[in-house]
Write an enzyme that holds these catalytic residues in place. Structure first.
Site, mmCIF file in Angstrom:
data_model
loop_
_atom_site.group_PDB
_atom_site.id
_atom_site.type_symbol
_atom_site.label_atom_id
_atom_site.label_comp_id
_atom_site.label_asym_id
_atom_site.label_seq_id
_atom_site.Cartn_x
_atom_site.Cartn_y
_atom_site.Cartn_z
ATOM 1 N N PHE A 139 0.817 -1.225 0.000
ATOM 2 C CA PHE A 139 0.000 0.000 0.000
ATOM 3 C C PHE A 139 0.843 1.263 0.000
ATOM 4 O O PHE A 139 0.363 2.336 -0.351
ATOM 5 C CB PHE A 139 -0.953 -0.002 1.216
ATOM 6 C CG PHE A 139 -0.345 0.529 2.486
ATOM 7 C CD1 PHE A 139 0.390 -0.278 3.314
ATOM 8 C CD2 PHE A 139 -0.501 1.875 2.826
ATOM 9 C CE1 PHE A 139 0.959 0.219 4.481
ATOM 10 C CE2 PHE A 139 0.059 2.378 3.982
ATOM 11 C CZ PHE A 139 0.803 1.547 4.811
ATOM 12 N N LYS A 140 2.112 1.146 0.377
ATOM 13 C CA LYS A 140 2.946 2.352 0.461
ATOM 14 C C LYS A 140 3.099 3.057 -0.885
ATOM 15 O O LYS A 140 3.322 4.258 -0.924
ATOM 16 C CB LYS A 140 4.295 2.005 1.074
ATOM 17 C CG LYS A 140 4.137 1.570 2.535
ATOM 18 C CD LYS A 140 5.429 1.383 3.267
ATOM 19 C CE LYS A 140 5.196 1.120 4.737
ATOM 20 N NZ LYS A 140 4.714 -0.253 5.026
#
Ligand SMILES: *Cc1c(COP(=O)(O)O)cnc(C)c1O
Length: 492
Positions: A139-140
């Site tokens: 998700f980063k």
């Protein structure tokens, strides 16, 4: 001209200056430090500075709010356009709507799913939002791809250069490198512990060959990497000479971009006319804090549920009101092997009614005594919104297996912990969205053990294991790292 006219003209002139000035200051959101001793600054400085000079974290002076009507009008937007709308109130005076639209369209156009962040129903009122369709499969990317481009835009405009330095135990480093490799006005140095991260994780960083990307494999642990990075930032001369900058999770800009998928998911399930909850696997408290901000901005979020592995400092805190640090224990969800949830300081600041002095006192206590406790009123406020669950590795694998058998959805260990937390705490009458933070193919072993399926890397990464790598092994010595940065920066 009569003296009378001159006075009128002069008054009009003064008036326009005042109007201009006040509308400008009104427009531009300022950021303040949670410890109250650093100057308040605008978005551009927040973006480049990361940490405040008093050791605190920057938060907006006030949270922008959207009305129900405004939120309803967001339903039809594409992911990239929604992102621009959500970010606009935070970046005033630095990036306008046109800048934001450009940056966010560029950032999300290469994501592998056309929905960018697809939402899947798994159970009656349980949903999974897949936040792993970016270039490094965690998700980063969703924030980092935007933040990297913001750096590029701001630096070019001001004709400035910076040196980004960071330590990683896995996902942050690859997401940062992938986002920064296209930036012309910066060099990025990422330290990882030599032979102590998975091969997929290492290769995601070291196979990015670009003249501004430097991978350092440090002969030490992750803590050694982090301690060297801290020393570099603490060295005023070195810091100034290389214009050091950070993109770690305490950077406000990353939190800001993460707010977007909370809106996206909630809008899809009927917000603002229907309440929703979120369950989030948590380490540094960055991701879930973005959910808190989304609520402050007007999104009807009922519950924020956090999941942790056996490094359970946050669930313990929710039970006791005491933040007590313990030894880090390695787990099958390594991106959450954290005992200091840095971003929690931002929530603390809010529930202590923005009393910066009190926040400083607690943080000092944490630094020297490795613990602090909050007053009951503050704990009540936190518990009225947040709940938490801890999972052992065994429970995590059981959860992966259970969800797979139930729905066919394969979760990675981090996401499975989020799912377990949702099942335990989510109110049954309100839809709950679990944020899936990594592609199962990033953690193939536990996933295989739990499901019998070997998750495949997506097409674009299928040759990852045979690509050429580039990294420099360096001894665990501050001077060696300084020398390396010094000489590399000179060459570029
Ligand atoms: C970084 C990370 C987390 C933890 O996110 P925080 O913002 O630190 O709470 C969870 N899962 C994965 C896969 C991650 O990479």
């Amino acid at each position: 001209m009569k003296i009378f006219d001159v006075v009128i003209i002069y008054k009009l002139y003064l008036y326009t200056i005042i109007v201009k000035y006040s509308s400008k200051t009104e427009m531009k959101l300022k950021y303040i430090s949670t410890r109250g001793q650093a100057p308040s600054i605008g978005f551009e400085e927040v973006l480049l500075a990361g940490l405040a000079s008093d050791g605190g974290l920057y938060v907006p002076e006030s949270y922008p709010e959207f009305s129900k009507e405004q939120i309803r009008a967001m339903r039809s937007l594409s992911y990239a356009d929604l992102a621009a709308q959500i970010m606009a109130p935070f970046t005033q005076g630095c990036l306008d709507m046109q800048d934001l639209t450009e940056v966010s369209h560029q950032a999300y156009k290469n994501f592998s799913h056309t929905a960018v962040a697809p939402l899947k129903q798994v159970n009656d009122n349980l949903w999974v939002m897949e936040l792993y369709h970016g270039p490094t499969l965690a998700f980063k990317d969703y924030a980092m791809q935007v933040v990297g481009r913001m750096f590029d835009k701001v630096l070019k405009r001001n004709n400035k250069r910076v040196t980004i330095v960071g330590a990683t135990s896995g996902d942050t480093g690859s997401a940062a490198i992938e986002a920064c490799k296209v930036c012309e006005n910066l060099n990025i140095f990422i330290l990882h512990p030599y032979k102590r991260i998975s091969e997929v994780q290492r290769r995601q960083m070291t196979t990015t060959i670009s003249p501004n990307v430097f991978n350092i494999a440090l002969e030490g642990t992750f803590d050694d990497c982090q301690s060297i990075v801290k020393s570099l930032f603490a060295d005023d001369v070195f810091h100034a000479r290389h214009q050091l900058s950070a993109v770690n999770s305490i950077n406000w800009a990353r939190i800001m971009v993460q707010i977007v998928y909370y809106f996206r998911a909630a809008l899809a399930l009927g917000a603002p006319d229907r309440e929703v909850s979120f369950a989030v696997p948590t380490g540094n408290f960055g991701n879930i804090f973005a959910g808190y901000v989304a609520k402050r901005m007007g999104l009807p979020i009922k519950q924020l549920i956090l999941g942790s592995n056996e490094n359970d400092i946050l669930p313990r805190f929710l039970e006791t009101g005491v933040m007590q640090k313990r030894q880090v224990k390695p787990s099958i969800s390594p991106s959450m092997d954290i005992q200091v949830s840095s971003n929690f300081e931002r929530l603390l600041f809010e529930v202590l009614d923005r009393n910066a002095q009190e926040v400083s006192r607690l943080m000092e206590n944490f630094k020297y005594e490795e613990n602090y406790s909050v007053p009951p009123e503050a704990l009540n406020k936190i518990n009225s919104l947040f709940s938490g669950l801890r999972c052992t590795d065994r429970e995590t694998k059981d959860e992966i297996e259970k969800v797979y058998k139930m729905s066919g959805e394969i979760l990675d260990p981090h996401s499975a912990i989020g799912f377990a937390a949702a099942e335990k705490h989510a109110r049954k009458d309100i839809p709950c969205i679990v944020l899936a933070t990594a592609d199962p193919a990033k953690f193939p072993q536990p996933v295989h053990q739990a499901t019998g399926v070997v998750p495949k890397l997506p097409e674009e990464l299928s040759d990852l294991m045979t690509r050429r790598e580039s990294f420099t092994v360096l001894p665990n010595k501050l001077e060696s790292i300084k020398y390396f940065i010094e000489t590399s920066n000179r060459k570029v």
